[in-house]
Design a protein around this motif. Sequence first.
Motif, short mmCIF file in Angstrom:
data_model
loop_
_atom_site.label_atom_id
_atom_site.label_comp_id
_atom_site.label_asym_id
_atom_site.label_seq_id
_atom_site.Cartn_x
_atom_site.Cartn_y
_atom_site.Cartn_z
N LEU A 1 0.81 -1.22 0.00
CA LEU A 1 0.00 0.00 0.00
C LEU A 1 0.84 1.27 0.00
O LEU A 1 0.52 2.24 -0.68
N LYS A 2 1.91 1.28 0.76
CA LYS A 2 2.66 2.52 0.97
C LYS A 2 3.19 3.09 -0.34
O LYS A 2 3.24 4.31 -0.51
N PHE A 3 3.58 2.24 -1.27
CA PHE A 3 4.11 2.74 -2.53
C PHE A 3 3.05 3.52 -3.31
O PHE A 3 3.34 4.54 -3.94
N TYR A 4 1.82 3.04 -3.27
CA TYR A 4 0.73 3.74 -3.95
C TYR A 4 0.48 5.11 -3.30
O TYR A 4 0.21 6.09 -4.00
N GLU A 5 0.55 5.15 -1.98
CA GLU A 5 0.36 6.41 -1.28
C GLU A 5 1.43 7.43 -1.66
O GLU A 5 1.12 8.61 -1.89
N ILE A 6 2.66 6.99 -1.73
CA ILE A 6 3.76 7.90 -2.08
C ILE A 6 3.62 8.37 -3.52
O ILE A 6 3.87 9.54 -3.83
N GLU A 7 3.18 7.49 -4.42
CA GLU A 7 2.99 7.89 -5.81
C GLU A 7 1.97 9.02 -5.92
O GLU A 7 2.21 10.05 -6.56
N ALA A 8 0.81 8.85 -5.27
CA ALA A 8 -0.23 9.88 -5.33
C ALA A 8 0.26 11.18 -4.70
O ALA A 8 0.02 12.28 -5.23
N THR A 9 0.95 11.08 -3.56
CA THR A 9 1.47 12.27 -2.89
C THR A 9 2.46 13.01 -3.78
O THR A 9 2.48 14.25 -3.83
N THR A 10 3.29 12.27 -4.49
CA THR A 10 4.29 12.89 -5.36
C THR A 10 3.62 13.63 -6.51
O THR A 10 3.99 14.76 -6.85
N TYR A 11 2.64 12.99 -7.13
CA TYR A 11 1.89 13.69 -8.20
C TYR A 11 1.23 14.96 -7.64
O TYR A 11 1.21 16.00 -8.31
N PHE A 12 0.69 14.85 -6.43
CA PHE A 12 0.06 16.02 -5.80
C PHE A 12 1.08 17.13 -5.62
O PHE A 12 0.81 18.30 -5.92
N ARG A 13 2.26 16.80 -5.13
CA ARG A 13 3.30 17.82 -4.92
C ARG A 13 3.78 18.42 -6.23
O ARG A 13 4.21 19.57 -6.28
N LEU A 14 3.68 17.64 -7.30
CA LEU A 14 4.02 18.15 -8.63
C LEU A 14 2.87 18.95 -9.26
O LEU A 14 3.02 19.46 -10.36
N ARG A 15 1.74 19.02 -8.56
CA ARG A 15 0.54 19.72 -9.02
C ARG A 15 -0.01 19.09 -10.31
O ARG A 15 -0.63 19.75 -11.12
N GLN A 16 0.20 17.80 -10.45
CA GLN A 16 -0.35 17.05 -11.58
C GLN A 16 -1.63 16.37 -11.08
O GLN A 16 -1.64 15.20 -10.70
N TRP A 17 -2.71 17.15 -11.08
CA TRP A 17 -3.92 16.74 -10.39
C TRP A 17 -4.56 15.50 -11.01
O TRP A 17 -4.99 14.60 -10.27
N GLN A 18 -4.66 15.45 -12.32
CA GLN A 18 -5.31 14.30 -12.96
C GLN A 18 -4.52 13.02 -12.71
O GLN A 18 -5.11 11.95 -12.49
N GLU A 19 -3.19 13.11 -12.74
CA GLU A 19 -2.36 11.94 -12.46
C GLU A 19 -2.54 11.50 -11.01
O GLU A 19 -2.58 10.30 -10.71
N ALA A 20 -2.64 12.48 -10.11
CA ALA A 20 -2.84 12.14 -8.69
C ALA A 20 -4.19 11.43 -8.50
O ALA A 20 -4.27 10.44 -7.77
N ILE A 21 -5.22 11.94 -9.16
CA ILE A 21 -6.55 11.32 -9.06
C ILE A 21 -6.52 9.89 -9.59
O ILE A 21 -7.05 8.96 -8.97
N ALA A 22 -5.86 9.70 -10.74
CA ALA A 22 -5.77 8.35 -11.31
C ALA A 22 -5.00 7.42 -10.38
O ALA A 22 -5.38 6.24 -10.21
N SER A 23 -3.95 7.93 -9.73
CA SER A 23 -3.17 7.11 -8.80
C SER A 23 -4.01 6.70 -7.60
O SER A 23 -3.97 5.54 -7.15
N ILE A 24 -4.78 7.65 -7.06
CA ILE A 24 -5.63 7.34 -5.90
C ILE A 24 -6.68 6.29 -6.27
O ILE A 24 -6.95 5.35 -5.51
#
Length: 257
Positions: free
Chosen positions: A92-115
Amino acid sequence: YMQSMYFLRDIASVGPFAFIEELASCYRRSEYGFIEQHGQRVRGLITAILDMLLPTYKTSSLMLVYVVEATDDLSVTLHHVRDCIRAFPSELKFYEIEATTYFRLRQWQEAIASIRRRLSVFPASRAECEYELGITYHQNDDFQISMDHLHNFLDMASPDHRKRPHATFILAELYANGDEEESAKQYYNLGKEADAAQAPCFRGSSSRFQEFAKDAMRRMNTSSSSTATSSTSSSSTATSTATSSSAAAEVLSTKPT
């Protein structure tokens, strides 16, 4: 910093997680140009130390992701975390970090897809995913969708969930921005109650969200006052105009023929 890292390597076996935090602290000190000058060397050293400390590849990979993330080298973080997700799709933790990283990059659609990917693999994480979707849609200016997800989160989360005050204050802000005064006040008060229900060490952690909500409510009240003043002014102007017209009529009626 390099000397510091070698020293930390020698004491790391005492407490590897404390070591990782200290190492990340050294590594992120980029104001002295250290990262630019020694980035590859440092990363190699980190990998070697983690391989020595943490014999299982999964654990060492996770720690490496943590350290790289702490450096704000987000593109490298994504590279590592994607490799980790492929290697360990049930972690699970890897998925959480992926979404958080996209969020920090302000790549909102990628963050949503990751979540959403995480939710499909880990349905038990729905409450956290609902919160993160609410936050991400809020950043993407999709406010109604954001509110729907935040309401879903509040329905699922425990009364003392750490994110409950955050979500509640964000809803208060969104209601205030929509000029829904009663709902804004209701959720602002619920946010204060949720914060008071937190463990002492977490109380006040939502203060930034509370300030955003307070500012939005202040703007809402200012706007309402301005509208009321404008209406009163318009009414006074109309009365004044009518009085002036009557006076003019009276003057005209008394003009000498």
